[in-house]
Design an enzyme around this catalytic site. Structure first.
Site, short mmCIF file in Angstrom:
data_model
loop_
_atom_site.label_atom_id
_atom_site.label_comp_id
_atom_site.label_asym_id
_atom_site.label_seq_id
_atom_site.Cartn_x
_atom_site.Cartn_y
_atom_site.Cartn_z
N ARG A 511 47.64 36.40 18.35
CA ARG A 511 48.72 36.48 17.64
C ARG A 511 49.11 37.73 17.27
O ARG A 511 50.39 37.87 17.15
CB ARG A 511 48.10 35.63 16.15
CG ARG A 511 49.21 35.68 14.95
CD ARG A 511 50.27 34.84 15.37
NE ARG A 511 51.17 34.89 14.33
CZ ARG A 511 52.38 34.33 14.26
NH1 ARG A 511 52.74 33.52 15.27
NH2 ARG A 511 53.39 34.24 13.31
N GLU A 512 48.20 38.51 16.94
CA GLU A 512 48.83 40.34 16.77
C GLU A 512 49.62 40.74 17.70
O GLU A 512 50.62 41.44 17.66
CB GLU A 512 47.63 41.02 16.33
CG GLU A 512 46.87 40.48 14.89
CD GLU A 512 47.74 41.00 13.62
OE1 GLU A 512 48.59 41.67 13.89
OE2 GLU A 512 47.28 40.37 12.59
N SER A 513 49.01 40.69 18.93
CA SER A 513 49.70 41.49 20.00
C SER A 513 50.13 40.79 21.35
O SER A 513 50.52 41.45 22.31
CB SER A 513 48.98 42.74 20.45
OG SER A 513 47.71 42.37 21.00
#
Length: 661
Positions: A511-513
């Site tokens: 989700r983050e990167s």
């Protein structure tokens, strides 16, 4: 042609004609070993390019043979010590690499050089828009000097001038000419003041005010005061009514901000303002929208009335969603059914509304209707589909349909010069340039070939580009490639070290990167798990460099360590820790129920921050997918029971009124 130019034209010819047939002579080496040797030689030439003569450079380029990044060496050599004698070199290079990312790499500095030296004829010959305001202004100024039509040029200049911020000083001469020719109108000035006040660079309002006639300058003052303090609109006597349409626009803007600071004052002012000004339907809708959402988040007693008012004025998904949230907080199940079934199907056909419609029927005892809706949702792979499956106690439908791509298609794409350059740049960890080349590859492909390129990116271990390409093409059912086990060794190791679920670590990184190791957010969070330097410093008790945070091993270590820290803060509640990873644990604590526990699904739906709300839903869904992925590659023959899965636990979870200390 001068002798000084000839060597570089020779280079261009070598690249465009001869290098495709040239051989990089390395005896007894496989193609892979040959590429590694070429890569090393490329880096050696690059390091010494500044003190290499043109003749030696040509020989070294020939020696590199068909290595894909030769054009980047040529570009660097051309741009070193720029002068107008290099015009032929630039022409040849641009002709060879027109439309590719290489074109802009050389064109922008070349145009800047020509503008600085005031080489008008060459500038006009080479000019193409490159996203540079200074150069655009210079181009228009030269066109004015050449007597081009004002009717054609003035709209272009107005577009450059009418922005929310100050433009570069290099544009001032152009704007002065345009202003002297009558290009600046009161309408444009007022538009730009409004843009500057409404989220722009408000400091330019003083400059713009001076361009207005005396009788309208008070409007600039009102815009600036309201930008600085929305409570300005409370003093309606300051709004003279001389230009009511503009004053109504300022009041509308101010009330949209004041409602977040002083609800009572905003409500009273709006009531009074309507007796003094005629607001447009669009302005009324804007005020109702801001009032409704602000009051819903604040749990104001008039929130639902304003939500209904806003819905009557415009169809806004966010207003409808907050209407649902207000009803969920009160667990007003019959009203939820009424809202969903009577609102526009354009909005309520979305999975979140169908899920809460099912939950409402279940709460009112209509299990048959509830299960029918849950069953429809359970066929889909997303947050609400997984919730529905868990509610029914049935296995999750991951809808995994892996793509099968013909090898000849893969080979054809990989043979593209831009694809070869993208691969090499990725291998050299020059990710920005690699992505530019890869985007150019996409532009050359049809829809089916783009899907093939996603598969290729995955094969290369370039997971972020595989993920983005699948998303852009709309093919979402190649689950293993969209949710790869990237950086699995370090992520599993650090998750186990910190006693957290490995599937959670994968979900956070995804989700983050999207597994982009060099990702940098607008908040300056870095790397795989988007760790802030301040967080890293706190965890390590020392400064951690930005470069270190780009290292996947370091980033995974710190990201997992931070997850453990958050779990300790929220009594090992993964759902609350996920929200805390996005919004901060102290803020999440302020969102806990006030008097009694609530179901986890209901709590998630009423998180006041849209970003965090969507983040939690995505991470939980990703965690479920990765739990399945990890089982698939494990030695275990027995999958988790639904009740013990991520969503099995979530549908049973109650969010407490207190956690931690």
């Amino acid at each position: 042609m001068s002798n000084a130019i000839a060597p570089f034209n020779c280079i261009i010819l070598l690249v465009s004609i001869f290098l495709s047939n040239a051989a990089f002579s390395l005896e007894n080496k496989s193609p892979e070993e040959q590429l590694v040797s070429q890569r090393a030689e490329f880096l050696r030439i690059e390091r010494h390019i500044w003190n290499t003569s043109d003749e030696d450079f040509v020989q070294r380029v020939i020696h590199l043979g068909d290595y894909p990044l030769v054009p980047y060496l040529i570009e660097t050599k051309i741009l070193h010590d720029l002068n107008t004698d290099k015009a032929d070199q630039v022409r040849a290079f641009l002709r060879e690499y027109a439309g590719t990312p290489l074109e802009r790499r050389i064109l922008r500095p070349w145009l800047r050089y020509l503008a600085k030296k005031n080489r008008k004829s060459l500038f006009m010959e080479f000019y193409t828009p490159v996203g540079d305001t200074n150069l655009a202004c210079q181009y228009l100024r030269y066109q004015i000097e050449d007597g081009e039509s004002k009717a054609e040029l003035h709209p272009q200049i107005a577009e450059l001038w009418n922005v929310s911020k100050s433009q570069p000083k290099d544009c001032d001469p152009l704007f002065k000419i345009w202003q002297a020719e009558g290009g600046v109108t009161e309408g444009l000035i007022l538009q730009r003041i409004a843009k500057a006040a409404n989220g722009g660079q408000h400091s330019i309002i003083n400059y713009l005010k001076k361009l207005l006639p005396d009788e309208k300058r008070y409007l600039a003052d009102l815009w600036k005061k309201t930008r600085r303090s929305p409570s300005t609109v409370i003093q309606l006597n300051e709004f003279k009514g001389q230009y009511p349409e503009i004053e109504a626009e300022i009041i509308t803007y101010g009330l949209g901000r004041l409602i977040w600071r002083d609800k009572a004052a905003a409500l009273k002012t709006w009531e009074e303002a309507q007796t003094k000004f005629a607001f447009s339907n669009e302005q009324k809708a804007h005020v109702a929208n801001k009032f409704a959402i602000s009051m819903a988040i604040a749990k104001h007693e008039d929130a639902e009335a304003w939500l209904v008012t806003s819905e009557s004025l415009e169809l806004d998904p966010e207003v409808l969603r907050w209407h649902l949230a207000i009803l969920l907080k009160d667990q007003n199940w019959s009203s939820i059914i009424n809202l969903v079934e009577k609102a526009s199907p354009t909005l309520t056909s979305a999975s979140e509304y169908q899920y809460w419609l099912a939950r409402s029927y279940a709460a009112l005892g209509n299990e048959s209707k509830a299960n029918e809706l849950f069953q429809q949702l359970a066929s889909e792979r997303h947050y609400y589909g997984f919730l529905a499956s868990a509610k029914l106690g049935q296995s999750f439908n991951f809808q995994d349909q892996p793509l099968v791509i013909a090898q000849e298609v893969v080979e054809r794409i990989q043979a593209l010069p831009s694809a070869k350059r993208a691969f090499e740049l990725k291998e050299l960890e020059r990710f920005h340039e690699a992505r530019l080349e890869w985007r150019f590859v996409q532009q050359q492909l049809d829809d089916q070939e783009r899907l093939a390129s996603a598969v290729i990116a995955g094969q290369w271990g370039w997971h972020d580009q595989a993920i983005f390409t699948f998303a852009n093409t709309g093919y979402l059912n190649d689950v293993n490639r969209r949710f790869p086990m990237a950086y699995s060794e370090i992520l599993i190791k650090e998750a186990e070290r910190n006693k957290i679920d490995p599937e959670w670590a994968f979900a956070i990184a995804r989700r983050e990167s999207s597994f982009m190791s060099d990702a940098v957010s607008s908040a300056k969070a870095f790397g795989l798990m988007q760790v802030l330097p301040s967080t890293a410093r706190y965890l390590e008790k020392k400064r951690v460099s930005d470069r270190s945070l780009m290292n996947p091993n370091t980033n995974a270590k710190l990201g997992n360590k931070y997850l453990r820290y958050l779990m300790d803060k929220v009594d090992n509640n993964t759902l609350l820790a996920t929200a805390s990873y996005n919004a901060g644990w102290s803020r999440v604590k302020s969102w806990l129920p006030e008097s009694e526990t609530v179901g986890a699904d209901l709590w998630v739906e009423t998180i006041p921050y849209r970003e965090t709300r969507n983040y939690v839903k995505a991470v939980m869904a990703y965690k479920q997918i990765y739990q399945h992925q990890l089982f698939e590659i494990s030695d275990s023959k027995t999958p988790k029971l639904v009740k013990d899965s991520v969503f099995g636990e979530l549908v049973q979870m109650q969010i407490p009124i207190n956690v931690g200390d």
